[in-house]
Design a protein around this motif. Structure first.
Motif, PDB file in Angstrom:
ATOM      1  N   GLU A   1       0.837  -1.209   0.000  1.00 51.57           N
ATOM      2  CA  GLU A   1       0.000   0.000   0.000  1.00 51.57           C
ATOM      3  C   GLU A   1       0.871   1.258   0.000  1.00 51.57           C
ATOM      4  OE1 GLU A   1      -2.511  -0.554   3.411  1.00 51.57           O
ATOM      5  OE2 GLU A   1      -3.887  -1.862   2.294  1.00 51.57           O
ATOM      6  N   ARG A   2       1.917   1.244   0.825  1.00 54.72           N
ATOM      7  CA  ARG A   2       2.805   2.423   0.888  1.00 54.72           C
ATOM      8  C   ARG A   2       3.449   2.671  -0.471  1.00 54.72           C
ATOM      9  NH1 ARG A   2       5.887   0.610   6.298  1.00 54.72           N
ATOM     10  NH2 ARG A   2       4.321   1.192   7.831  1.00 54.72           N
ATOM     11  N   ARG A   3       3.915   1.585  -1.076  1.00 52.70           N
ATOM     12  CA  ARG A   3       4.604   1.725  -2.357  1.00 52.70           C
ATOM     13  C   ARG A   3       3.631   2.200  -3.445  1.00 52.70           C
ATOM     14  NH1 ARG A   3       9.029   1.583  -4.596  1.00 52.70           N
ATOM     15  NH2 ARG A   3       9.162   1.003  -6.769  1.00 52.70           N
ATOM     16  N   TYR A   4       2.422   1.661  -3.420  1.00 52.23           N
ATOM     17  CA  TYR A   4       1.392   2.062  -4.393  1.00 52.23           C
ATOM     18  C   TYR A   4       1.135   3.572  -4.278  1.00 52.23           C
ATOM     19  CZ  TYR A   4      -3.185   2.503  -6.551  1.00 52.23           C
ATOM     20  OH  TYR A   4      -4.238   2.915  -7.323  1.00 52.23           O
ATOM     21  N   HIS A   5       1.001   4.057  -3.048  1.00 50.78           N
ATOM     22  CA  HIS A   5       0.753   5.494  -2.842  1.00 50.78           C
ATOM     23  C   HIS A   5       1.936   6.325  -3.342  1.00 50.78           C
ATOM     24  CE1 HIS A   5      -3.126   5.219  -1.100  1.00 50.78           C
ATOM     25  NE2 HIS A   5      -2.727   4.347  -0.192  1.00 50.78           N
ATOM     26  N   ASP A   6       3.143   5.874  -3.035  1.00 51.54           N
ATOM     27  CA  ASP A   6       4.345   6.603  -3.488  1.00 51.54           C
ATOM     28  C   ASP A   6       4.383   6.706  -5.014  1.00 51.54           C
ATOM     29  OD1 ASP A   6       5.274   6.857  -0.965  1.00 51.54           O
ATOM     30  OD2 ASP A   6       6.997   5.508  -1.187  1.00 51.54           O
ATOM     31  N   LEU A   7       4.182   5.558  -5.670  1.00 56.90           N
ATOM     32  CA  LEU A   7       4.322   5.521  -7.130  1.00 56.90           C
ATOM     33  C   LEU A   7       3.223   6.315  -7.822  1.00 56.90           C
ATOM     34  CD1 LEU A   7       5.377   1.791  -7.658  1.00 56.90           C
ATOM     35  CD2 LEU A   7       6.774   3.799  -8.089  1.00 56.90           C
ATOM     36  N   THR A   8       1.980   6.169  -7.364  1.00 50.63           N
ATOM     37  CA  THR A   8       0.897   6.905  -8.020  1.00 50.63           C
ATOM     38  C   THR A   8       1.038   8.410  -7.755  1.00 50.63           C
ATOM     39  OG1 THR A   8      -0.546   6.284  -6.184  1.00 50.63           O
ATOM     40  CG2 THR A   8      -0.787   5.019  -8.201  1.00 50.63           C
ATOM     41  N   ALA A   9       1.555   8.763  -6.573  1.00 49.05           N
ATOM     42  CA  ALA A   9       1.781  10.188  -6.286  1.00 49.05           C
ATOM     43  C   ALA A   9       2.817  10.759  -7.246  1.00 49.05           C
ATOM     44  CB  ALA A   9       2.247  10.376  -4.848  1.00 49.05           C
ATOM     45  N   ARG A  10       3.714   9.902  -7.722  1.00 53.68           N
ATOM     46  CA  ARG A  10       4.731  10.368  -8.675  1.00 53.68           C
ATOM     47  C   ARG A  10       4.239  10.272 -10.118  1.00 53.68           C
ATOM     48  NH1 ARG A  10       9.403   6.828  -7.305  1.00 53.68           N
ATOM     49  NH2 ARG A  10       9.062   6.761  -5.080  1.00 53.68           N
ATOM     50  N   GLY A  11       2.987   9.892 -10.285  1.00 53.12           N
ATOM     51  CA  GLY A  11       2.393   9.892 -11.625  1.00 53.12           C
ATOM     52  C   GLY A  11       2.503   8.576 -12.378  1.00 53.12           C
ATOM     53  N   GLU A  12       2.977   7.520 -11.726  1.00 50.96           N
ATOM     54  CA  GLU A  12       3.064   6.230 -12.442  1.00 50.96           C
ATOM     55  C   GLU A  12       1.670   5.604 -12.513  1.00 50.96           C
ATOM     56  OE1 GLU A  12       6.123   3.590 -12.576  1.00 50.96           O
ATOM     57  OE2 GLU A  12       7.595   4.860 -11.585  1.00 50.96           O
ATOM     58  N   GLN A  13       1.393   4.984 -13.661  1.00 54.30           N
ATOM     59  CA  GLN A  13       0.081   4.364 -13.867  1.00 54.30           C
ATOM     60  C   GLN A  13       0.195   2.879 -13.585  1.00 54.30           C
ATOM     61  OE1 GLN A  13      -2.635   6.113 -15.319  1.00 54.30           O
ATOM     62  NE2 GLN A  13      -1.418   7.984 -15.149  1.00 54.30           N
ATOM     63  N   LEU A  14      -0.270   2.428 -12.458  1.00 52.50           N
ATOM     64  CA  LEU A  14      -0.297   0.988 -12.200  1.00 52.50           C
ATOM     65  C   LEU A  14      -1.276   0.673 -11.087  1.00 52.50           C
ATOM     66  CD1 LEU A  14       3.330   0.162 -10.924  1.00 52.50           C
ATOM     67  CD2 LEU A  14       2.021   2.133 -10.343  1.00 52.50           C
ATOM     68  N   THR A  15      -1.736  -0.574 -11.054  1.00 52.98           N
ATOM     69  CA  THR A  15      -2.766  -0.922 -10.078  1.00 52.98           C
ATOM     70  C   THR A  15      -2.107  -1.452  -8.799  1.00 52.98           C
ATOM     71  OG1 THR A  15      -2.910  -3.221 -10.779  1.00 52.98           O
ATOM     72  CG2 THR A  15      -4.324  -1.645 -11.946  1.00 52.98           C
ATOM     73  N   PHE A  16      -2.910  -1.474  -7.725  1.00 54.30           N
ATOM     74  CA  PHE A  16      -2.404  -2.003  -6.464  1.00 54.30           C
ATOM     75  C   PHE A  16      -1.965  -3.460  -6.637  1.00 54.30           C
ATOM     76  CE2 PHE A  16      -3.150  -4.402  -2.546  1.00 54.30           C
ATOM     77  CZ  PHE A  16      -2.211  -3.782  -1.735  1.00 54.30           C
ATOM     78  N   GLU A  17      -2.767  -4.235  -7.392  1.00 60.00           N
ATOM     79  CA  GLU A  17      -2.445  -5.665  -7.581  1.00 60.00           C
ATOM     80  C   GLU A  17      -1.092  -5.836  -8.280  1.00 60.00           C
ATOM     81  OE1 GLU A  17      -5.539  -4.431  -7.823  1.00 60.00           O
ATOM     82  OE2 GLU A  17      -6.083  -5.498  -5.973  1.00 60.00           O
ATOM     83  N   GLU A  18      -0.806  -4.954  -9.240  1.00 61.81           N
ATOM     84  CA  GLU A  18       0.493  -5.040  -9.937  1.00 61.81           C
ATOM     85  C   GLU A  18       1.632  -4.762  -8.958  1.00 61.81           C
ATOM     86  OE1 GLU A  18      -0.624  -3.562 -14.467  1.00 61.81           O
ATOM     87  OE2 GLU A  18      -0.317  -2.080 -12.901  1.00 61.81           O
ATOM     88  N   VAL A  19       1.434  -3.750  -8.118  1.00 66.65           N
ATOM     89  CA  VAL A  19       2.475  -3.396  -7.149  1.00 66.65           C
ATOM     90  C   VAL A  19       2.695  -4.568  -6.190  1.00 66.65           C
ATOM     91  CG1 VAL A  19       3.062  -1.842  -5.236  1.00 66.65           C
ATOM     92  CG2 VAL A  19       2.012  -0.924  -7.304  1.00 66.65           C
ATOM     93  N   LEU A  20       1.595  -5.158  -5.720  1.00 61.59           N
ATOM     94  CA  LEU A  20       1.688  -6.278  -4.778  1.00 61.59           C
ATOM     95  C   LEU A  20       2.415  -7.466  -5.417  1.00 61.59           C
ATOM     96  CD1 LEU A  20       0.883  -7.433  -2.000  1.00 61.59           C
ATOM     97  CD2 LEU A  20      -1.268  -8.189  -3.026  1.00 61.59           C
ATOM     98  N   GLU A  21       2.050  -7.756  -6.660  1.00 64.29           N
ATOM     99  CA  GLU A  21       2.664  -8.900  -7.334  1.00 64.29           C
ATOM    100  C   GLU A  21       4.169  -8.680  -7.539  1.00 64.29           C
ATOM    101  OE1 GLU A  21       0.757  -9.946 -11.065  1.00 64.29           O
ATOM    102  OE2 GLU A  21       2.527 -11.184 -11.544  1.00 64.29           O
ATOM    103  N   LYS A  22       4.537  -7.461  -7.955  1.00 58.76           N
ATOM    104  CA  LYS A  22       5.965  -7.162  -8.165  1.00 58.76           C
ATOM    105  C   LYS A  22       6.719  -7.226  -6.839  1.00 58.76           C
ATOM    106  CE  LYS A  22       6.344  -5.187 -12.572  1.00 58.76           C
ATOM    107  NZ  LYS A  22       5.148  -4.850 -13.284  1.00 58.76           N
ATOM    108  N   GLN A  23       6.070  -6.774  -5.798  1.00 58.92           N
ATOM    109  CA  GLN A  23       6.711  -6.809  -4.476  1.00 58.92           C
ATOM    110  C   GLN A  23       6.945  -8.272  -4.036  1.00 58.92           C
ATOM    111  OE1 GLN A  23       5.469  -4.255  -0.921  1.00 58.92           O
ATOM    112  NE2 GLN A  23       4.694  -6.259  -0.363  1.00 58.92           N
ATOM    113  N   GLN A  24       5.957  -9.135  -4.301  1.00 64.64           N
ATOM    114  CA  GLN A  24       6.113 -10.550  -3.936  1.00 64.64           C
ATOM    115  C   GLN A  24       7.290 -11.162  -4.694  1.00 64.64           C
ATOM    116  OE1 GLN A  24       2.082 -11.665  -4.845  1.00 64.64           O
ATOM    117  NE2 GLN A  24       1.445 -11.613  -2.697  1.00 64.64           N
TER     118      GLN A  24
END
Ligand code: C5P
Length: 215
Positions: A147-170
């Motif tokens: 969740e933290r990473r998703y917020h950071d990335l979207t705040a910087r304008g990157e287009q990606l979903t929470f599920e993508e962030v979670l999967e990449k993190q795993q």
């Protein structure tokens, strides 16, 4: 005094370590930025990341300067560009490379020589500074980290979903845990801090207390 902060992706190590260093008046070393910088430079030079030898040559040729606020590679400010999701994913080519690790570990030890330092990464307390005075293992649950990473990335304008962030993190967690050299492990003498439910300020306060107990 050397303070090491290791832990998984998204645990908030960089910002917490940086704020802690500022509070203590210590220098700060973000070692993940070094692995990121190598891969970024290789891509800029058109080097095939699968070519381990060429990648090692890039790492050997780079002048990487980490100040408390910026990452400079051969004089170029790459602080922001090394934080995109693409670089984050590709950084494994440098992090999985034993020769590159050896070179970066050497630079990390040289940087900390004779200085008060807060250093953060995956292997700082276990391999790079086994005799550090204070070792911390900073972690949080998988969901909170994503969740933290998703917020950071979207705040910087990157287009990606929470599920993508979670999967990449795993995938990153899996790689960090299974890397033959420099895998993420908690040093035996590290203090564990689980930051679920803690604000950024509370994390820094707690880190500060831990350091004080080790002085
Ligand atoms: O901490 P950060 O996410 O910036 O690190 C980027 C990547 O570099 C991580 O996925 C991790 O695999 C690797 N790394 C490492 N050893 C370190 C610091 C980072 O292998 N000391």
């Amino acid at each position: 005094m050397i303070v090491t902060i290791d832990g998984p992706a998204g645990a908030g190590k960089s910002s917490a370590a940086k704020a802690l260093a500022k509070r203590l008046g210590f220098h700060f070393l973000d070692t993940g930025a070094m692995y990121r910088a190598v891969v970024h430079a290789a891509l800029e030079r058109g080097v095939d990341l699968d070519d381990a030898e060429a990648l090692e040559q890039v790492a050997a040729s780079l002048d990487i300067q980490l100040t408390d606020d910026a990452v400079l590679v051969d004089g170029q400010d790459v602080t922001r560009v090394i934080r995109t999701q693409d670089i984050t994913t590709a950084t494994r080519y440098a992090a999985d490379h034993p020769g590159i690790r050896a070179r970066l570990v050497e630079l990390q030890r040289a940087a900390a020589e004779g200085q008060n330092f807060v250093t953060e990464g995956r292997d700082q307390g276990s391999i790079v500074f086994p005799h550090a005075e204070c070792k911390i293992f900073l972690t949080a649950s998988e969901r909170v980290r994503a969740e933290r990473r998703y917020h950071d990335l979207t705040a910087r304008g990157e287009q990606l979903t929470f599920e993508e962030v979670l999967e990449k993190q795993q995938q990153r967690d899996q790689r960090d845990a299974s890397r033959p050299v420099g895998a993420l492990i908690k040093a035996r003498d590290a203090v564990v801090l689980d930051t679920d439910g803690m604000s950024a300020e509370e994390v820094v306060d707690r880190l500060h207390e831990i350091v004080m107990q080790h002085q």
